[in-house]
Design an enzyme around this catalytic site. Structure first.
Site, PDB file in Angstrom:
ATOM      1  N   SER A  31       0.774  -1.107   0.061  1.00 49.94           N
ATOM      2  CA  SER A  31       0.071  -0.040  -0.167  1.00 49.94           C
ATOM      3  C   SER A  31       0.887   1.262   0.084  1.00 49.94           C
ATOM      4  O   SER A  31       1.769   1.428   0.828  1.00 49.94           O
ATOM      5  CB  SER A  31      -0.759   0.080   1.268  1.00 49.94           C
ATOM      6  OG  SER A  31      -1.572  -1.045   1.357  1.00 49.94           O
ATOM      7  N   HIS A  62      -7.315   0.606  -7.558  1.00 50.06           N
ATOM      8  CA  HIS A  62      -5.984   0.088  -6.950  1.00 50.06           C
ATOM      9  C   HIS A  62      -5.218  -0.307  -8.447  1.00 50.06           C
ATOM     10  O   HIS A  62      -6.049  -0.913  -9.292  1.00 50.06           O
ATOM     11  CB  HIS A  62      -6.031  -1.136  -6.486  1.00 50.06           C
ATOM     12  CG  HIS A  62      -6.162  -0.968  -4.905  1.00 50.06           C
ATOM     13  ND1 HIS A  62      -5.573  -2.076  -4.046  1.00 50.06           N
ATOM     14  CD2 HIS A  62      -6.138  -0.152  -3.972  1.00 50.06           C
ATOM     15  CE1 HIS A  62      -5.270  -1.833  -2.902  1.00 50.06           C
ATOM     16  NE2 HIS A  62      -5.862  -0.406  -2.911  1.00 50.06           N
ATOM     17  N   HIS A  84      -4.955  -9.584  -1.567  1.00 51.33           N
ATOM     18  CA  HIS A  84      -4.948  -9.902  -0.203  1.00 51.33           C
ATOM     19  C   HIS A  84      -6.014 -10.873   0.100  1.00 51.33           C
ATOM     20  O   HIS A  84      -7.232 -10.866  -0.577  1.00 51.33           O
ATOM     21  CB  HIS A  84      -5.431  -8.441   0.575  1.00 51.33           C
ATOM     22  CG  HIS A  84      -4.494  -7.308   0.564  1.00 51.33           C
ATOM     23  ND1 HIS A  84      -4.490  -6.605  -0.771  1.00 51.33           N
ATOM     24  CD2 HIS A  84      -3.384  -7.197   0.976  1.00 51.33           C
ATOM     25  CE1 HIS A  84      -3.659  -5.377  -0.496  1.00 51.33           C
ATOM     26  NE2 HIS A  84      -2.792  -5.775   0.557  1.00 51.33           N
ATOM     27  N   TYR A  86      -8.180 -10.882   2.629  1.00 52.68           N
ATOM     28  CA  TYR A  86      -9.521 -10.161   2.917  1.00 52.68           C
ATOM     29  C   TYR A  86     -10.274  -9.867   1.646  1.00 52.68           C
ATOM     30  O   TYR A  86     -11.504  -9.750   1.936  1.00 52.68           O
ATOM     31  CB  TYR A  86      -9.184  -9.025   3.988  1.00 52.68           C
ATOM     32  CG  TYR A  86      -8.480  -7.934   3.387  1.00 52.68           C
ATOM     33  CD1 TYR A  86      -9.090  -7.038   2.347  1.00 52.68           C
ATOM     34  CD2 TYR A  86      -7.263  -7.570   3.782  1.00 52.68           C
ATOM     35  CE1 TYR A  86      -8.258  -5.836   1.922  1.00 52.68           C
ATOM     36  CE2 TYR A  86      -6.332  -6.737   3.248  1.00 52.68           C
ATOM     37  CZ  TYR A  86      -7.037  -5.812   2.156  1.00 52.68           C
ATOM     38  OH  TYR A  86      -6.207  -4.806   1.573  1.00 52.68           O
ATOM     39  N   GLU A  87      -9.553  -9.789   0.236  1.00 48.39           N
ATOM     40  CA  GLU A  87     -10.212  -9.560  -0.625  1.00 48.39           C
ATOM     41  C   GLU A  87     -11.382 -10.503  -1.227  1.00 48.39           C
ATOM     42  O   GLU A  87     -12.153 -10.611  -1.931  1.00 48.39           O
ATOM     43  CB  GLU A  87      -9.514  -9.098  -1.704  1.00 48.39           C
ATOM     44  CG  GLU A  87      -8.782  -7.879  -1.501  1.00 48.39           C
ATOM     45  CD  GLU A  87      -7.947  -7.213  -2.713  1.00 48.39           C
ATOM     46  OE1 GLU A  87      -8.387  -6.964  -3.821  1.00 48.39           O
ATOM     47  OE2 GLU A  87      -6.585  -7.491  -2.475  1.00 48.39           O
ATOM     48  N   ALA A 114       2.728  -2.030   4.615  1.00 45.87           N
ATOM     49  CA  ALA A 114       2.289  -1.053   5.684  1.00 45.87           C
ATOM     50  C   ALA A 114       1.941  -1.860   6.784  1.00 45.87           C
ATOM     51  O   ALA A 114       1.264  -2.713   6.568  1.00 45.87           O
ATOM     52  CB  ALA A 114       1.541  -0.156   5.131  1.00 45.87           C
ATOM     53  N   MET A 212      -1.675  -7.203   7.203  1.00 42.50           N
ATOM     54  CA  MET A 212      -2.697  -8.249   6.354  1.00 42.50           C
ATOM     55  C   MET A 212      -1.999  -8.737   5.175  1.00 42.50           C
ATOM     56  O   MET A 212      -2.765  -9.165   4.124  1.00 42.50           O
ATOM     57  CB  MET A 212      -3.879  -7.439   6.224  1.00 42.50           C
ATOM     58  CG  MET A 212      -4.459  -6.607   7.383  1.00 42.50           C
ATOM     59  SD  MET A 212      -6.128  -5.585   7.106  1.00 42.50           S
ATOM     60  CE  MET A 212      -6.150  -4.784   8.449  1.00 42.50           C
ATOM     61  N   SER A 213      -0.879  -8.838   5.166  1.00 45.66           N
ATOM     62  CA  SER A 213      -0.224  -9.587   3.893  1.00 45.66           C
ATOM     63  C   SER A 213       1.091 -10.051   4.257  1.00 45.66           C
ATOM     64  O   SER A 213       1.256 -10.568   5.180  1.00 45.66           O
ATOM     65  CB  SER A 213      -0.093  -8.262   2.796  1.00 45.66           C
ATOM     66  OG  SER A 213       1.030  -7.495   3.238  1.00 45.66           O
ATOM     67  N   ASN A 236       1.366   3.291  11.220  1.00 48.32           N
ATOM     68  CA  ASN A 236       0.786   3.686  12.384  1.00 48.32           C
ATOM     69  C   ASN A 236       1.078   2.711  13.956  1.00 48.32           C
ATOM     70  O   ASN A 236       1.717   1.783  13.497  1.00 48.32           O
ATOM     71  CB  ASN A 236      -0.805   3.644  12.188  1.00 48.32           C
ATOM     72  CG  ASN A 236      -1.026   2.232  11.823  1.00 48.32           C
ATOM     73  OD1 ASN A 236      -0.861   1.575  10.713  1.00 48.32           O
ATOM     74  ND2 ASN A 236      -1.622   1.469  12.995  1.00 48.32           N
ATOM     75  N   HIS A 248      -7.614   4.325   7.856  1.00 51.34           N
ATOM     76  CA  HIS A 248      -6.871   3.858   6.741  1.00 51.34           C
ATOM     77  C   HIS A 248      -6.277   5.142   6.121  1.00 51.34           C
ATOM     78  O   HIS A 248      -5.322   5.037   5.459  1.00 51.34           O
ATOM     79  CB  HIS A 248      -7.990   3.323   5.681  1.00 51.34           C
ATOM     80  CG  HIS A 248      -7.284   3.052   4.354  1.00 51.34           C
ATOM     81  ND1 HIS A 248      -6.214   2.071   4.330  1.00 51.34           N
ATOM     82  CD2 HIS A 248      -7.406   3.191   3.140  1.00 51.34           C
ATOM     83  CE1 HIS A 248      -5.982   1.696   3.159  1.00 51.34           C
ATOM     84  NE2 HIS A 248      -6.383   2.538   2.414  1.00 51.34           N
TER      85      HIS A 248
HETATM   86  N1  HPA Z   1      -2.877  -3.386  11.735  1.00 49.12           N
HETATM   87  C1  HPA Z   1      -3.085  -4.204  10.485  1.00 49.12           C
HETATM   88  N2  HPA Z   1      -2.712  -4.085   9.199  1.00 49.12           N
HETATM   89  C2  HPA Z   1      -2.279  -2.747   9.312  1.00 49.12           C
HETATM   90  C3  HPA Z   1      -1.905  -1.821  10.297  1.00 49.12           C
HETATM   91  C4  HPA Z   1      -2.587  -2.206  11.585  1.00 49.12           C
HETATM   92  O1  HPA Z   1      -2.561  -1.255  12.609  1.00 49.12           O
HETATM   93  N3  HPA Z   1      -1.379  -0.644   9.651  1.00 49.12           N
HETATM   94  C5  HPA Z   1      -1.420  -0.985   8.398  1.00 49.12           C
HETATM   95  N4  HPA Z   1      -1.660  -2.148   8.119  1.00 49.12           N
END
Ligand code: HPA
Length: 273
Positions: A31, A62, A84, A86-87, A114, A212-213, A236, A248
């Site tokens: 991302s 995307h 991903h 989750y998709e 990320a 998540m990847s 973050n 996000h």
């Molecule tokens: N959690 C899960 N996936 C993420 C996060 C998070 O805090 N930040 C970016 N991808």
């Protein structure tokens, strides 16, 4: 059609558009980090939806394309946009492009993402060299009958992230005067961010960052005998570490801010791979 036949068809479709280049390095750009592919010289760009057997992207807006060309004197194939779990794709589909990369001749894979920081000494905006991962997705891309031509039934994962490549990236960061963190990436399925209690649990389990990847692709790369370098952008701090909700938008914004450092680090590292 068997998995091997599908991989060969995809590979052939891609190779037919190249004029003899053989990429030896694969890049999976997470991302906000896809901009690196814009710096590839003499690029051949192929949309995922054109490639036989590639998963079809569901997310609008995307970018979903392979970019093949030269970067820092290396021939690379970059995924600008990834798939991903989750998709709704199976992990076999999520990791199909890695198998095609291997078939194209890729020996080293640089995987980026990320991630949320779980280690309290991290800050949003840090880069982290991934030393190891924890598969917390509740699934594995190698489930089902093993295809022996692709790799062993029970692959060793004791050095899933190549120590020499980590050292090359660390040395490069030092030379650039970039401070980078090192740690363990936890792969969750998403799409929810974690609860505060889940973050506490993941910290207790030894995680430093969560996302998540990455985990599925790295499993398949190891199965295929590729050497892996993983870099997380800590976009973050994970839920509950700071007294603020996650968004996000924050993930995108922070990634935007450190993008240049990330690009510098990956490009310089590529030179020494
Ligand atoms: N959690 C899960 N996936 C993420 C996060 C998070 O805090 N930040 C970016 N991808």
């Amino acid at each position: 059609m068997s998995l091997i036949e599908q991989i060969r068809e995809s590979e052939k479709f891609i190779s037919d558009q190249l004029s003899g280049q053989t990429p030896s390095i694969g890049l999976i750009l997470g991302s906000g980090l896809g901009v690196l592919a814009d710096e590839i010289d003499n690029p051949v760009t192929i949309q995922y939806h054109e490639i036989p057997h590639f998963p079809q992207s569901t997310v609008e807006g995307h970018k979903g394309q392979l970019v093949i060309g030269e970067l820092q004197g290396q021939t690379v194939v970059a995924m600008q946009g990834r798939f991903h779990y989750y998709e709704g794709y199976s992990l076999q589909h999520v990791t199909f492009p890695v198998r095609v990369m291997k078939q194209l001749g890729v020996e080293k894979l640089v995987v980026t993402n990320a991630a949320g920081g779980i280690n309290e000494s991290f800050n949003a905006g840090d880069l982290m060299l991934i030393e190891d991962h924890i598969n917390n997705m509740g699934d594995n891309p190698l489930m089902g009958k093993n295809v022996d031509e692709l790799g062993p039934r029970f692959p060793d994962m004791s050095q899933a992230y190549d120590r020499d490549l980590i050292e090359v990236a660390q040395k490069t960061a030092d030379e650039l005067g970039l401070e980078v963190q090192r740690g363990v990436y936890v792969g969750n399925s998403g799409p929810t961010y974690e609860t505060s209690s889940e973050v506490k649990m993941l910290r207790t389990l030894g995680g430093d960052a969560v996302g998540m990847s990455t985990v599925p692709e790295v499993i398949v790369a190891n199965h295929a005998g590729m050497r892996v370098l993983g870099i997380s952008c800590i976009s973050n701090m994970a839920a509950g570490i700071l007294d603020q909700p996650l968004s996000h938008d924050e993930v995108i914004e922070t990634t935007e801010q450190v993008k240049q450092q990330f690009i510098q680090l990956v490009k310089q590292t590529l030179q020494s791979l």
